[in-house]
Design an enzyme around this catalytic site. Structure first.
Site, PDB file in Angstrom:
ATOM      1  N   LYS A  26       1.034   4.083  -2.836  1.00 43.89           N
ATOM      2  CA  LYS A  26       0.612   5.438  -2.490  1.00 43.89           C
ATOM      3  C   LYS A  26       1.708   6.473  -2.775  1.00 43.89           C
ATOM      4  O   LYS A  26       1.414   7.594  -3.185  1.00 43.89           O
ATOM      5  CB  LYS A  26       0.180   5.497  -1.024  1.00 43.89           C
ATOM      6  CG  LYS A  26      -1.165   4.832  -0.760  1.00 43.89           C
ATOM      7  CD  LYS A  26      -2.248   5.387  -1.665  1.00 43.89           C
ATOM      8  CE  LYS A  26      -3.636   5.252  -1.109  1.00 43.89           C
ATOM      9  NZ  LYS A  26      -4.652   5.679  -2.105  1.00 43.89           N
TER      10      LYS A  26
ATOM     11  N   TYR B   5       0.832  -1.206   0.000  1.00 40.30           N
ATOM     12  CA  TYR B   5       0.000   0.000   0.000  1.00 40.30           C
ATOM     13  C   TYR B   5       0.873   1.265   0.000  1.00 40.30           C
ATOM     14  O   TYR B   5       0.641   2.215  -0.766  1.00 40.30           O
ATOM     15  CB  TYR B   5      -0.885  -0.061   1.246  1.00 40.30           C
ATOM     16  CG  TYR B   5      -1.828   1.071   1.453  1.00 40.30           C
ATOM     17  CD1 TYR B   5      -2.997   1.190   0.703  1.00 40.30           C
ATOM     18  CD2 TYR B   5      -1.586   2.023   2.439  1.00 40.30           C
ATOM     19  CE1 TYR B   5      -3.884   2.226   0.930  1.00 40.30           C
ATOM     20  CE2 TYR B   5      -2.466   3.061   2.672  1.00 40.30           C
ATOM     21  CZ  TYR B   5      -3.613   3.157   1.911  1.00 40.30           C
ATOM     22  OH  TYR B   5      -4.484   4.184   2.135  1.00 40.30           O
TER      23      TYR B   5
HETATM   24  P1  NAD Z   1     -13.217   2.718   1.794  1.00 37.00           P
HETATM   25  O1  NAD Z   1     -12.863   1.274   1.783  1.00 37.00           O
HETATM   26  O2  NAD Z   1     -14.409   3.142   2.574  1.00 37.00           O
HETATM   27  O3  NAD Z   1     -13.395   3.284   0.321  1.00 37.00           O
HETATM   28  C1  NAD Z   1     -12.716   2.789  -0.786  1.00 37.00           C
HETATM   29  C2  NAD Z   1     -13.739   2.597  -1.889  1.00 37.00           C
HETATM   30  O4  NAD Z   1     -13.059   2.219  -3.087  1.00 37.00           O
HETATM   31  C3  NAD Z   1     -14.741   1.481  -1.561  1.00 37.00           C
HETATM   32  O5  NAD Z   1     -16.055   1.999  -1.660  1.00 37.00           O
HETATM   33  C4  NAD Z   1     -14.451   0.425  -2.604  1.00 37.00           C
HETATM   34  O6  NAD Z   1     -15.580  -0.314  -3.037  1.00 37.00           O
HETATM   35  C5  NAD Z   1     -13.839   1.238  -3.739  1.00 37.00           C
HETATM   36  N1  NAD Z   1     -12.998   0.435  -4.607  1.00 37.00           N
HETATM   37  C6  NAD Z   1     -12.066  -0.479  -4.238  1.00 37.00           C
HETATM   38  N2  NAD Z   1     -11.491  -1.030  -5.322  1.00 37.00           N
HETATM   39  C7  NAD Z   1     -12.069  -0.437  -6.405  1.00 37.00           C
HETATM   40  C8  NAD Z   1     -11.880  -0.586  -7.800  1.00 37.00           C
HETATM   41  N3  NAD Z   1     -11.005  -1.456  -8.293  1.00 37.00           N
HETATM   42  N4  NAD Z   1     -12.629   0.189  -8.621  1.00 37.00           N
HETATM   43  C9  NAD Z   1     -13.535   1.068  -8.130  1.00 37.00           C
HETATM   44  N5  NAD Z   1     -13.755   1.231  -6.809  1.00 37.00           N
HETATM   45  C10 NAD Z   1     -13.029   0.491  -5.957  1.00 37.00           C
HETATM   46  O7  NAD Z   1     -11.929   3.484   2.333  1.00 37.00           O
HETATM   47  P2  NAD Z   1     -11.593   5.045   2.481  1.00 37.00           P
HETATM   48  O8  NAD Z   1     -10.879   5.198   3.761  1.00 37.00           O
HETATM   49  O9  NAD Z   1     -12.780   5.888   2.191  1.00 37.00           O
HETATM   50  O10 NAD Z   1     -10.487   5.220   1.328  1.00 37.00           O
HETATM   51  C11 NAD Z   1     -10.568   6.160   0.272  1.00 37.00           C
HETATM   52  C12 NAD Z   1      -9.177   6.462  -0.217  1.00 37.00           C
HETATM   53  O11 NAD Z   1      -8.440   7.151   0.801  1.00 37.00           O
HETATM   54  C13 NAD Z   1      -8.342   5.226  -0.554  1.00 37.00           C
HETATM   55  O12 NAD Z   1      -7.540   5.490  -1.690  1.00 37.00           O
HETATM   56  C14 NAD Z   1      -7.465   5.062   0.652  1.00 37.00           C
HETATM   57  O13 NAD Z   1      -6.297   4.352   0.367  1.00 37.00           O
HETATM   58  C15 NAD Z   1      -7.212   6.506   1.007  1.00 37.00           C
HETATM   59  N6  NAD Z   1      -6.759   6.725   2.375  1.00 37.00           N
HETATM   60  C16 NAD Z   1      -7.606   6.590   3.413  1.00 37.00           C
HETATM   61  C17 NAD Z   1      -7.148   6.850   4.694  1.00 37.00           C
HETATM   62  C18 NAD Z   1      -8.050   6.783   5.876  1.00 37.00           C
HETATM   63  O14 NAD Z   1      -7.582   7.164   6.970  1.00 37.00           O
HETATM   64  N7  NAD Z   1      -9.296   6.361   5.728  1.00 37.00           N
HETATM   65  C19 NAD Z   1      -5.810   7.198   4.901  1.00 37.00           C
HETATM   66  C20 NAD Z   1      -4.965   7.339   3.819  1.00 37.00           C
HETATM   67  C21 NAD Z   1      -5.469   7.105   2.548  1.00 37.00           C
END
Ligand code: NAD
Length: 307
Positions: A172, A168
């Site tokens: 990223k 990851y």
């Molecule tokens: P989440 O799991 O709620 O949302 C991710 C969404 O992406 C899900 O709805 C999932 O169905 C969708 N998804 C996954 N694979 C896919 C694909 N191949 N095609 C289309 N859609 C797809 O998680 P989140 O926390 O809302 O994450 C959103 C983004 O933020 C991600 O890129 C994650 O890596 C990043 N992020 C989140 C955090 C955090 O603290 N939540 C921290 C750093 C980065």
């Protein structure tokens, strides 16, 4: 950045992974401020398995109920043809794409020792190649329009590392590298590319935060950073960190370094000066990789002239 209201009237946005978590909040906020939104989501589990368009459709229903305009799309961002069809769906409906928020993501955490290569590759495929596919699919269009705002979702795991997230974190930080070059290549046609590093309690992180922190880390608190990066007045080439009401900028800096002489080919010479080389006082952010290289040559030549 002005103090005027940031609005997205007449703008068309695609938000990937917008069926839940941060993406859902991004889509709702863009629509509430006037954007027409393609709500993309594969609708799978946290590890990327399974899928259904119903998650995206539910967000579309929410946007429409609030008086906004949106369409659902169930493409996996890893499937370039399906992503191209998604962009066509937006163009057929609304004639343009102004904003792309690359947000879709999955987790397959394990220590590197225990990680299967398949889990490494899948995570890179979804985060890095997913963003590449979506960006490639809108790039020509944004160049023709002479307007585009692209947000890459990076992470503190990529910027600074986290145990169990080698796949990851690598994916990223690769997005930061992608942003660095695309922000340079897109500038002449007013395509601005930036990174968002969010921290929020979503299903991706729900087991990481203690219960008392869940409210502070509500996903809505990240949204202002995305809106600023997607706005007409957006910066270019910025890495914004956002969580729980705190906003920070991350930079990839370069120290002043030390010149060891044109013929300084021995590691012993470098080892002896390593603390000078890594000294952070006076560090800077080069404007491009080429600028960093040119700077090295210039410093070397200036030092050589001095003798
Ligand atoms: P989440 O799991 O709620 O949302 C991710 C969404 O992406 C899900 O709805 C999932 O169905 C969708 N998804 C996954 N694979 C896919 C694909 N191949 N095609 C289309 N859609 C797809 O998680 P989140 O926390 O809302 O994450 C959103 C983004 O933020 C991600 O890129 C994650 O890596 C990043 N992020 C989140 C955090 C955090 O603290 N939540 C921290 C750093 C980065």
């Amino acid at each position: 950045m002005s103090n005027s209201t940031i609005d997205f009237k007449g703008r068309v946005a695609i938000v990937t992974g917008a069926g839940g978590g941060l993406g859902r909040q991004h889509a709702l906020a863009l629509a509430a401020r006037g954007a027409k939104v393609v709500v993309n989501d594969l609708g799978g589990a946290r590890d990327g398995s399974g899928g259904s368009v119903s998650a995206a459709q539910a967000v579309v229903d929410e946007i429409k109920a609030a008086g906004g305009e949106a369409i659902a799309n169930g493409a996996s961002v890893t499937d370039f043809e399906a992503v191209q069809a998604m962009v066509k769906q937006a163009v057929d409906a609304w004639g343009r794409v102004d904003i792309l928020v690359n947000n879709a993501g999955i987790l397959r955490d394990k220590s590197f020792a225990k990680m299967e290569l398949a889990d490494f590759k899948l995570v890179v495929d979804v985060h890095l190649m997913g963003a590449v596919n979506c960006t490639k699919a809108v790039w020509a269009l944004m160049n023709e329009q002479k307007y585009g705002r692209i947000v890459m979702t990076t992470s503190s795991s990529g910027l600074y590392g986290n145990f169990g997230q080698s796949n990851y974190g690598a994916a990223k930080l690769a997005l930061v590298g992608l942003m660095q070059t695309l922000s340079i290549e897109g500038a002449k046609n007013d395509i601005r590319v930036n990174c968002l590093a969010p921290t929020a309690a979503t299903r991706m992180t729900e087991d990481l935060f203690p219960p008392e922190m869940l409210e502070a880390f509500r996903p809505e608190a990240v949204v202002p950073a995305m809106l600023v990066l997607a706005a007409q007045d957006a910066p270019n080439r910025t890495i914004l960190c956002a969580g729980a009401g705190t906003f920070e900028a991350a930079h990839i800096t370069l120290t002043q370094g030390a010149w060891l002489g044109i013929a300084a080919d021995t590691p012993e010479q470098l080892a002896a000066r390593l603390s000078d080389v890594t000294e952070r006082e006076g560090e800077a952010v080069p404007q491009s990789g080429a600028a960093q290289g040119a700077n090295e040559v210039a410093k070397g030549m200036a030092n050589a002239r001095r003798g």
